[in-house]
Design an enzyme around this catalytic site. Sequence first.
Site, PDB file in Angstrom:
ATOM      1  N   ARG A 137      35.124  -8.375 -46.374  1.00 37.54           N
ATOM      2  CA  ARG A 137      36.013  -8.395 -45.201  1.00 37.54           C
ATOM      3  C   ARG A 137      36.645  -9.783 -45.131  1.00 37.54           C
ATOM      4  NH1 ARG A 137      32.741  -7.132 -40.050  1.00 37.54           N
ATOM      5  NH2 ARG A 137      32.870  -4.974 -40.713  1.00 37.54           N
ATOM      6  N   ARG A 163      33.611 -14.212 -35.190  1.00 39.04           N
ATOM      7  CA  ARG A 163      34.278 -13.451 -36.269  1.00 39.04           C
ATOM      8  C   ARG A 163      35.787 -13.726 -36.286  1.00 39.04           C
ATOM      9  NH1 ARG A 163      31.061  -8.649 -37.479  1.00 39.04           N
ATOM     10  NH2 ARG A 163      28.899  -9.317 -37.381  1.00 39.04           N
ATOM     11  N   LYS A 196      26.457 -11.388 -33.430  1.00 40.50           N
ATOM     12  CA  LYS A 196      27.896 -11.491 -33.687  1.00 40.50           C
ATOM     13  C   LYS A 196      28.643 -11.880 -32.405  1.00 40.50           C
ATOM     14  CE  LYS A 196      28.409  -7.166 -35.134  1.00 40.50           C
ATOM     15  NZ  LYS A 196      28.869  -5.773 -35.342  1.00 40.50           N
ATOM     16  N   LYS A 224      32.793 -12.188 -30.781  1.00 36.78           N
ATOM     17  CA  LYS A 224      34.176 -11.774 -31.071  1.00 36.78           C
ATOM     18  C   LYS A 224      35.161 -12.364 -30.074  1.00 36.78           C
ATOM     19  CE  LYS A 224      32.774  -7.532 -33.336  1.00 36.78           C
ATOM     20  NZ  LYS A 224      32.795  -6.056 -33.336  1.00 36.78           N
ATOM     21  N   CYS A 226      36.617   5.115 -37.181  1.00 37.61           N
ATOM     22  CA  CYS A 226      35.969   4.040 -37.946  1.00 37.61           C
ATOM     23  C   CYS A 226      35.792   4.522 -39.382  1.00 37.61           C
ATOM     24  CB  CYS A 226      34.622   3.704 -37.328  1.00 37.61           C
ATOM     25  SG  CYS A 226      33.407   5.020 -37.592  1.00 37.61           S
ATOM     26  N   CYS A 250      29.527   3.485 -45.001  1.00 38.60           N
ATOM     27  CA  CYS A 250      28.785   2.832 -43.924  1.00 38.60           C
ATOM     28  C   CYS A 250      27.332   3.310 -43.890  1.00 38.60           C
ATOM     29  CB  CYS A 250      29.444   3.097 -42.582  1.00 38.60           C
ATOM     30  SG  CYS A 250      28.509   2.295 -41.266  1.00 38.60           S
ATOM     31  N   CYS A 295      28.903   6.606 -35.315  1.00 39.68           N
ATOM     32  CA  CYS A 295      27.630   6.286 -34.650  1.00 39.68           C
ATOM     33  C   CYS A 295      27.944   5.469 -33.399  1.00 39.68           C
ATOM     34  CB  CYS A 295      26.703   5.517 -35.608  1.00 39.68           C
ATOM     35  SG  CYS A 295      27.033   3.746 -35.696  1.00 39.68           S
ATOM     36  N   CYS A 343      32.657   1.241 -33.822  1.00 39.90           N
ATOM     37  CA  CYS A 343      33.616   0.334 -34.470  1.00 39.90           C
ATOM     38  C   CYS A 343      35.078   0.756 -34.275  1.00 39.90           C
ATOM     39  CB  CYS A 343      33.303   0.236 -35.951  1.00 39.90           C
ATOM     40  SG  CYS A 343      31.618  -0.323 -36.257  1.00 39.90           S
TER      41      CYS A 343
HETATM   42 FE1  SRM Z   1      31.675  -2.525 -36.858  1.00 42.79          FE
HETATM   43  C1  SRM Z   1      28.542  -2.678 -38.103  1.00 42.79           C
HETATM   44  C2  SRM Z   1      32.833  -1.367 -39.784  1.00 42.79           C
HETATM   45  C3  SRM Z   1      34.815  -3.119 -35.795  1.00 42.79           C
HETATM   46  C4  SRM Z   1      30.518  -2.761 -33.647  1.00 42.79           C
HETATM   47  N1  SRM Z   1      30.826  -2.150 -38.647  1.00 42.79           N
HETATM   48  C5  SRM Z   1      29.514  -2.302 -38.976  1.00 42.79           C
HETATM   49  C6  SRM Z   1      29.289  -2.085 -40.477  1.00 42.79           C
HETATM   50  C7  SRM Z   1      29.442  -3.412 -41.161  1.00 42.79           C
HETATM   51  C8  SRM Z   1      27.981  -1.403 -40.862  1.00 42.79           C
HETATM   52  C9  SRM Z   1      26.801  -2.289 -41.199  1.00 42.79           C
HETATM   53  O1  SRM Z   1      26.375  -3.115 -40.362  1.00 42.79           O
HETATM   54  O2  SRM Z   1      26.293  -2.166 -42.313  1.00 42.79           O
HETATM   55  C10 SRM Z   1      30.493  -1.142 -40.777  1.00 42.79           C
HETATM   56  C11 SRM Z   1      30.983  -1.133 -42.215  1.00 42.79           C
HETATM   57  C12 SRM Z   1      31.624   0.187 -42.570  1.00 42.79           C
HETATM   58  C13 SRM Z   1      32.350   0.146 -43.851  1.00 42.79           C
HETATM   59  O3  SRM Z   1      31.882   0.798 -44.815  1.00 42.79           O
HETATM   60  O4  SRM Z   1      33.400  -0.496 -43.943  1.00 42.79           O
HETATM   61  C14 SRM Z   1      31.463  -1.583 -39.704  1.00 42.79           C
HETATM   62  N2  SRM Z   1      33.468  -2.417 -37.708  1.00 42.79           N
HETATM   63  C15 SRM Z   1      33.762  -1.819 -38.893  1.00 42.79           C
HETATM   64  C16 SRM Z   1      35.259  -1.672 -39.094  1.00 42.79           C
HETATM   65  C17 SRM Z   1      35.688  -1.825 -40.550  1.00 42.79           C
HETATM   66  C18 SRM Z   1      35.695  -0.324 -38.504  1.00 42.79           C
HETATM   67  C19 SRM Z   1      37.075   0.162 -38.867  1.00 42.79           C
HETATM   68  O5  SRM Z   1      37.156   1.364 -39.086  1.00 42.79           O
HETATM   69  O6  SRM Z   1      38.037  -0.597 -38.882  1.00 42.79           O
HETATM   70  C20 SRM Z   1      35.747  -2.794 -38.147  1.00 42.79           C
HETATM   71  C21 SRM Z   1      35.811  -4.124 -38.833  1.00 42.79           C
HETATM   72  C22 SRM Z   1      36.258  -5.189 -37.917  1.00 42.79           C
HETATM   73  C23 SRM Z   1      36.529  -6.507 -38.578  1.00 42.79           C
HETATM   74  O7  SRM Z   1      37.499  -6.587 -39.324  1.00 42.79           O
HETATM   75  O8  SRM Z   1      35.783  -7.443 -38.295  1.00 42.79           O
HETATM   76  C24 SRM Z   1      34.610  -2.814 -37.119  1.00 42.79           C
HETATM   77  N3  SRM Z   1      32.516  -2.966 -35.054  1.00 42.79           N
HETATM   78  C25 SRM Z   1      33.854  -3.025 -34.809  1.00 42.79           C
HETATM   79  C26 SRM Z   1      34.105  -2.929 -33.401  1.00 42.79           C
HETATM   80  C27 SRM Z   1      35.474  -2.884 -32.734  1.00 42.79           C
HETATM   81  C28 SRM Z   1      36.026  -4.237 -32.439  1.00 42.79           C
HETATM   82  O9  SRM Z   1      35.349  -5.259 -32.626  1.00 42.79           O
HETATM   83  O10 SRM Z   1      37.151  -4.282 -31.967  1.00 42.79           O
HETATM   84  C29 SRM Z   1      32.867  -2.804 -32.783  1.00 42.79           C
HETATM   85  C30 SRM Z   1      32.613  -2.567 -31.261  1.00 42.79           C
HETATM   86  C31 SRM Z   1      32.845  -3.775 -30.454  1.00 42.79           C
HETATM   87  C32 SRM Z   1      31.566  -4.541 -30.260  1.00 42.79           C
HETATM   88  O11 SRM Z   1      31.249  -5.359 -31.107  1.00 42.79           O
HETATM   89  O12 SRM Z   1      30.868  -4.277 -29.273  1.00 42.79           O
HETATM   90  C33 SRM Z   1      31.880  -2.844 -33.835  1.00 42.79           C
HETATM   91  N4  SRM Z   1      29.840  -2.748 -36.018  1.00 42.79           N
HETATM   92  C34 SRM Z   1      29.582  -2.777 -34.676  1.00 42.79           C
HETATM   93  C35 SRM Z   1      28.150  -2.828 -34.496  1.00 42.79           C
HETATM   94  C36 SRM Z   1      27.387  -2.894 -33.133  1.00 42.79           C
HETATM   95  C37 SRM Z   1      27.200  -4.282 -32.672  1.00 42.79           C
HETATM   96  C38 SRM Z   1      26.345  -4.377 -31.441  1.00 42.79           C
HETATM   97  O13 SRM Z   1      26.787  -5.001 -30.462  1.00 42.79           O
HETATM   98  O14 SRM Z   1      25.232  -3.836 -31.436  1.00 42.79           O
HETATM   99  C39 SRM Z   1      27.568  -2.794 -35.788  1.00 42.79           C
HETATM  100  C40 SRM Z   1      26.064  -2.814 -36.141  1.00 42.79           C
HETATM  101  C41 SRM Z   1      25.437  -4.157 -35.964  1.00 42.79           C
HETATM  102  O15 SRM Z   1      26.085  -5.184 -35.807  1.00 42.79           O
HETATM  103  O16 SRM Z   1      24.214  -4.168 -35.999  1.00 42.79           O
HETATM  104  C42 SRM Z   1      28.667  -2.733 -36.722  1.00 42.79           C
HETATM  105 FE1  SF4 Z   2      29.612   2.690 -39.346  1.00 45.15          FE
HETATM  106 FE2  SF4 Z   2      28.944   3.365 -36.902  1.00 45.15          FE
HETATM  107 FE3  SF4 Z   2      30.694   1.417 -37.295  1.00 45.15          FE
HETATM  108 FE4  SF4 Z   2      31.412   3.881 -37.789  1.00 45.15          FE
HETATM  109  S1  SF4 Z   2      30.826   3.100 -35.800  1.00 45.15           S
HETATM  110  S2  SF4 Z   2      31.765   2.118 -39.160  1.00 45.15           S
HETATM  111  S3  SF4 Z   2      29.555   4.777 -38.538  1.00 45.15           S
HETATM  112  S4  SF4 Z   2      28.571   1.351 -37.867  1.00 45.15           S
END
Ligand code: SRM
Ligand code: SF4
Length: 565
Positions: free
Chosen positions: A78, A148, A209, A211, A429, A435, A474, A478
């Site tokens: 990323r 981030r 994390k 943001k 997502c 993922c 899930c 995201c």
């Molecule tokens: Fe996310 C984890 C993809 C935006 C909340 N996110 C992940 C992981 C890395 C899975 C992992 O931990 O192994 C996913 C990888 C999937 C893949 O194969 O690419 C993943 N997140 C994404 C992306 C690529 C979704 C997309 O379809 O675009 C976004 C990448 C953003 C970036 O460029 O940095 C992405 N993730 C978000 C958002 C939305 C936002 O920030 O605007 C959220 C919700 C907002 C928030 O943070 O509350 C989000 N991602 C999470 C979480 C839950 C964090 C938490 O507070 O518990 C995880 C899991 C974790 O961190 O443990 C996670």
């Molecule tokens: Fe993976 Fe859940 Fe984030 Fe979708 S919402 S990319 S399934 S961690």
Amino acid sequence: MSEQDKTVKLSDNERLKRESNFLRGTIAQDLKDEITGGFTADNFQLIRFHGMYQQDDRDIRPERAKQKLEPLHNVMLRARMPGGIIKPEQWLAIDKFAGEKTSYGSIRLTTRQTFQFHGVLKPEIKGMHQLLNSVGIDSIATAGDVNRNVLCTTNPVESELHQEAYEWAAKISEHLLPKTKAYAEIWLNGEKSETTEEPILGSTYLPRKFKTTVTIPPNNEVDVHANDLNFVAIADNGKLVGFNVLVGGGLAMTHGDTATYPRKADDFGFIALEDTLKIAEHVVSVQRDWGNRSNRKNAKTKYTLDRVGSDVFKAEVEKRAGVSFAPSRPYEFTHRGDRIGWVEGIDGKHHLTLFIQSGRILDYPNKPLKTGCRKIAEIHQGDFRMTANQNLIIAGVPADQKAIIEKIAREHGLIDDKDTEQRKSSMACVSLPTCPLAMAEAERYLPSLIEKIEGLLAKHGVPNDSIIMRVVGCPNGCGRAMLAEAGLVGKGPGKYNVYLGGNTEGTRIPKLYLENVGEEVYLEAFDKLIGQWVSERNEGECFGDFVIRKGIVAEVKVSVTDFYA
Ligand code: SRM
Ligand code: SF4
């Protein structure tokens, strides 16, 4: 070490950060190990701070297990791209790498204005970082317990205001970056140097994390309430004069755990421009010192605010920064969507926003999107801007290049007049197959789901109307389903929880409407709800407002109390 650290058992991530020698760990040794395609336990976590996640293709995992093979480990990369701006020459470099060196061949635009490569095998990782470095891109701190990628509203029309806001996004990103040289040492063969401190993030970095956004109202494309820290631009006569600061948003939760919940950010007040970096630094430093380091599920800023009290947190930021927040200045969010198509900026330049379904740029059989973007990059004189809705803007096009860029875009399916408003208002997502946390399909399911929703809108006589609909695999959310008018959150294969009641401005969290249901059940429900909306709505009333006015779901005003009530 804070008092909290001394008395409670810390999470294992705290140990690994502390023992990592400022994020170095033994990554360099692991890289040389050709026996496995993966990284060992601690390094598996540490590479995240360098912008990579270890993954494997879940579609082929069972078959490999049957053959007694380890999962086909690879990494997802990323990039760090404050404000999502990328130059054509950088685009050409990432296009080439994606095509030649990744197993999926795609460039995946994310919901946070950057791109991901999926499927990079171990032998290619170093070369990838060196290539990115040669065109001025890195992936430092795009994952892990750090600040981030900093978002900035892509507002190509008000070009001067956007430029100022963008510069602040870049400055905040630089200011809050880890200072360790581990990235350069490991991936770019940089000289070894000793790191002795991380002045802002601390030697064990943040509890979780973090943001940040810089946002230009009235567009809330970045979804401020998904972010720990937001600088909402306040302008006077088109010139930036300061920011309203919003703290403590976040969307993730865990199914069945009511101690986790999505939460909107609190308004701390207005600050002058010159105080921006101080405030950014001390919102981070208070969260660094007061965030929960024993339970990662309750470690984000949103939970710290609810635990200590928002006023107490704010007062500590003021004390540390030596800055008092003034009352917030008025502003309004009116929408979140990207304006797909051409717009002209006040500088006379033209900007073309392309709708990219789920941000996946790939050559599909009838839509060679990746080739189209490459051909545009070969002649484009402006820049590209990745939006927080996973779309792409060809920005800064002079009038005499409009026709040729539009021709290429049309020929390659980057402009498709058949895309409905509903499709353009939907997001998913990544989810399966890459993922590891996915419980249900999202990106791969979205196209067919939207076709069915389009069918329902047509059936009820409103084919051009739309609902902000988001699907996530899930409850991490995201694709920001927890700010959608209708959000589907994966629960298990083919099963989703359905949440209703977000609004078009992104200022309301939706509430659970159906639990653990399959397509037949929720399509039947949407059929009825859309019918009711069309016949009973007030003039201009969006779907999310309608379901609340009608009492179909209760409004979530304060998430900690209302979300599970
Ligand atoms: Fe996310 C984890 C993809 C935006 C909340 N996110 C992940 C992981 C890395 C899975 C992992 O931990 O192994 C996913 C990888 C999937 C893949 O194969 O690419 C993943 N997140 C994404 C992306 C690529 C979704 C997309 O379809 O675009 C976004 C990448 C953003 C970036 O460029 O940095 C992405 N993730 C978000 C958002 C939305 C936002 O920030 O605007 C959220 C919700 C907002 C928030 O943070 O509350 C989000 N991602 C999470 C979480 C839950 C964090 C938490 O507070 O518990 C995880 C899991 C974790 O961190 O443990 C996670
Ligand atoms: Fe993976 Fe859940 Fe984030 Fe979708 S919402 S990319 S399934 S961690």
